[in-house]
Design an enzyme around this catalytic site. Structure first.
Site, PDB file in Angstrom:
ATOM      1  N   HIS A 284      -2.451   7.989   6.529  1.00  0.00           N
ATOM      2  CA  HIS A 284      -1.425   8.812   5.868  1.00  0.00           C
ATOM      3  C   HIS A 284      -2.035  10.093   5.301  1.00  0.00           C
ATOM      4  CE1 HIS A 284       2.245   6.455   5.994  1.00  0.00           C
ATOM      5  NE2 HIS A 284       1.646   5.371   5.532  1.00  0.00           N
TER       6      HIS A 284
ATOM      7  N   CYS B 108       5.473  -0.105   7.315  1.00  0.00           N
ATOM      8  CA  CYS B 108       5.188   1.062   6.478  1.00  0.00           C
ATOM      9  C   CYS B 108       6.446   1.398   5.689  1.00  0.00           C
ATOM     10  CB  CYS B 108       4.798   2.246   7.361  1.00  0.00           C
ATOM     11  SG  CYS B 108       4.420   3.754   6.445  1.00  0.00           S
ATOM     12  N   LEU B 109       6.279   1.707   4.419  1.00  0.00           N
ATOM     13  CA  LEU B 109       7.433   2.096   3.607  1.00  0.00           C
ATOM     14  C   LEU B 109       8.085   3.366   4.146  1.00  0.00           C
ATOM     15  CD1 LEU B 109       6.006   1.274   0.091  1.00  0.00           C
ATOM     16  CD2 LEU B 109       7.902   0.124   1.254  1.00  0.00           C
TER      17      LEU B 109
ATOM     18  N   HIS C 273      -4.782   2.052   7.279  1.00  0.00           N
ATOM     19  CA  HIS C 273      -3.400   2.532   7.403  1.00  0.00           C
ATOM     20  C   HIS C 273      -3.132   3.649   6.386  1.00  0.00           C
ATOM     21  CE1 HIS C 273       1.099   1.636   7.818  1.00  0.00           C
ATOM     22  NE2 HIS C 273       1.033   2.347   6.700  1.00  0.00           N
ATOM     23  N   GLU C 274      -3.586   3.432   5.139  1.00  0.00           N
ATOM     24  CA  GLU C 274      -3.322   4.418   4.077  1.00  0.00           C
ATOM     25  C   GLU C 274      -4.159   5.676   4.273  1.00  0.00           C
ATOM     26  OE1 GLU C 274      -0.744   3.848   2.545  1.00  0.00           O
ATOM     27  OE2 GLU C 274      -0.587   1.695   2.901  1.00  0.00           O
TER      28      GLU C 274
ATOM     29  N   GLN D  93       3.085   9.921   1.067  1.00  0.00           N
ATOM     30  CA  GLN D  93       4.406   9.327   1.302  1.00  0.00           C
ATOM     31  C   GLN D  93       5.416   9.726   0.236  1.00  0.00           C
ATOM     32  OE1 GLN D  93       2.402   5.295   1.936  1.00  0.00           O
ATOM     33  NE2 GLN D  93       4.289   5.068   3.100  1.00  0.00           N
TER      34      GLN D  93
ATOM     35  N   GLY E 208       0.839  -1.197   0.000  1.00  0.00           N
ATOM     36  CA  GLY E 208       0.000   0.000   0.000  1.00  0.00           C
ATOM     37  C   GLY E 208       0.867   1.237   0.000  1.00  0.00           C
TER      38      GLY E 208
HETATM   39  C1  QAP Z   1       0.874  -0.768   4.935  1.00  0.00           C
HETATM   40  O1  QAP Z   1       3.018  -1.238   4.158  1.00  0.00           O
HETATM   41  C2  QAP Z   1       0.503  -2.007   5.694  1.00  0.00           C
HETATM   42  O2  QAP Z   1       9.574  -1.959   6.832  1.00  0.00           O
HETATM   43  C3  QAP Z   1       1.704  -1.020   3.717  1.00  0.00           C
HETATM   44  O3  QAP Z   1      11.625  -2.514   5.196  1.00  0.00           O
HETATM   45  C4  QAP Z   1       1.468  -2.843   6.230  1.00  0.00           C
HETATM   46  O4  QAP Z   1       3.712  -1.923   2.153  1.00  0.00           O
HETATM   47  C5  QAP Z   1      -0.786  -2.309   5.889  1.00  0.00           C
HETATM   48  C6  QAP Z   1       7.735  -2.371   3.703  1.00  0.00           C
HETATM   49  C7  QAP Z   1       1.111  -3.982   6.922  1.00  0.00           C
HETATM   50  C8  QAP Z   1      -1.147  -3.441   6.576  1.00  0.00           C
HETATM   51  C9  QAP Z   1      -0.215  -4.286   7.085  1.00  0.00           C
HETATM   52  C10 QAP Z   1       8.009  -2.131   5.030  1.00  0.00           C
HETATM   53  C11 QAP Z   1       8.795  -2.658   2.860  1.00  0.00           C
HETATM   54  C12 QAP Z   1       6.378  -2.299   3.165  1.00  0.00           C
HETATM   55  C13 QAP Z   1       9.304  -2.192   5.514  1.00  0.00           C
HETATM   56  C14 QAP Z   1       3.981  -1.698   3.309  1.00  0.00           C
HETATM   57  C15 QAP Z   1      10.368  -2.477   4.664  1.00  0.00           C
HETATM   58  C16 QAP Z   1      10.105  -2.712   3.332  1.00  0.00           C
HETATM   59  C17 QAP Z   1       5.318  -1.853   3.881  1.00  0.00           C
HETATM   60 CO    CO Z   2       2.399   3.459   5.538  1.00  0.00          CO
END
Ligand code: QAP
Ligand code: CO
Length: 169
Positions: free
Chosen positions: A138, A92-93, A134-135, A51, A46
């Site tokens: 943001h 989270c990215l 979550h999004e 971001q 996401g």
């Molecule tokens: C949000 O998060 C989310 O730490 C999206 O080193 C996450 O795409 C919603 C990511 C979990 C629900 C559950 C995170 C990539 C990606 C990191 C992501 C990383 C590399 C996170």
């Molecule tokens: Co995020």
């Protein structure tokens, strides 16, 4: 298409409240293409426009295993459908390398516009419901670390600040 740099916590620009999209035009569709490219490259499930420092209410999500179910949410609105709460280990990215348990409503209704500007609704549960909430956070200048203990949040901030200083050298 373009890969866009992702803002990282505690960058204050992540606290900006995004503005509603007034017209879903080719500029918005180009933004959406760039957001998918950036998200899939990361890889992530996401990404909110906030971001990548674009403060418009646009979210892209794909929670499928094989990147086969791209979803676009423009001006998303959420209603909670039942009181049941779910826990999920969120990442989270914009908070790379950190995952913490967050509690959120488990079943929601989402109303949004798609990439053609058409209104749609869905009633997701599970990971998709987590990801949309979550999004949407943001877009409102909120991060998952705002849902965890101040102690954990401070520790994550310190570690990321240290990483950013090392990267700037
Ligand atoms: C949000 O998060 C989310 O730490 C999206 O080193 C996450 O795409 C919603 C990511 C979990 C629900 C559950 C995170 C990539 C990606 C990191 C992501 C990383 C590399 C996170
Ligand atoms: Co995020």
């Amino acid at each position: 298409m373009a890969l866009l740099p992702i803002l990282e916590f505690p960058d204050p620009r992540l606290r900006t409240v995004a503005k509603p999209v007034t017209e879903v035009d080719d500029n918005i569709r180009r933004l959406i293409d760039d957001m998918f490219e950036t998200m899939y490259h990361a890889p992530g499930i996401g990404l909110a426009a906030s971001q990548i420092n674009v403060h418009k209410r646009v979210v892209v999500i794909d929670v499928s295993e094989d990147k086969s179910q791209p979803l676009v949410f423009i001006n998303p609105e959420i209603d909670v459908l039942d009181a049941e709460l779910n826990e999920y280990d969120e990442g989270c990215l914009s908070v790379p390398g950190f995952y913490e348990t967050v509690v959120r409503p488990g079943h929601i209704r989402v109303k949004a516009l798609d990439a053609t500007g058409k209104a749609f609704e869905m009633e997701p549960q599970g990971l998709l419901a987590v990801c949309i909430q979550h999004e949407l956070d943001h877009l409102n200048g909120k991060l998952f670390v705002d849902h965890i203990s101040p102690f954990k949040r401070t520790r994550i901030r310190a570690k990321l600040e240290k990483k950013h200083k090392a990267e700037a050298r």
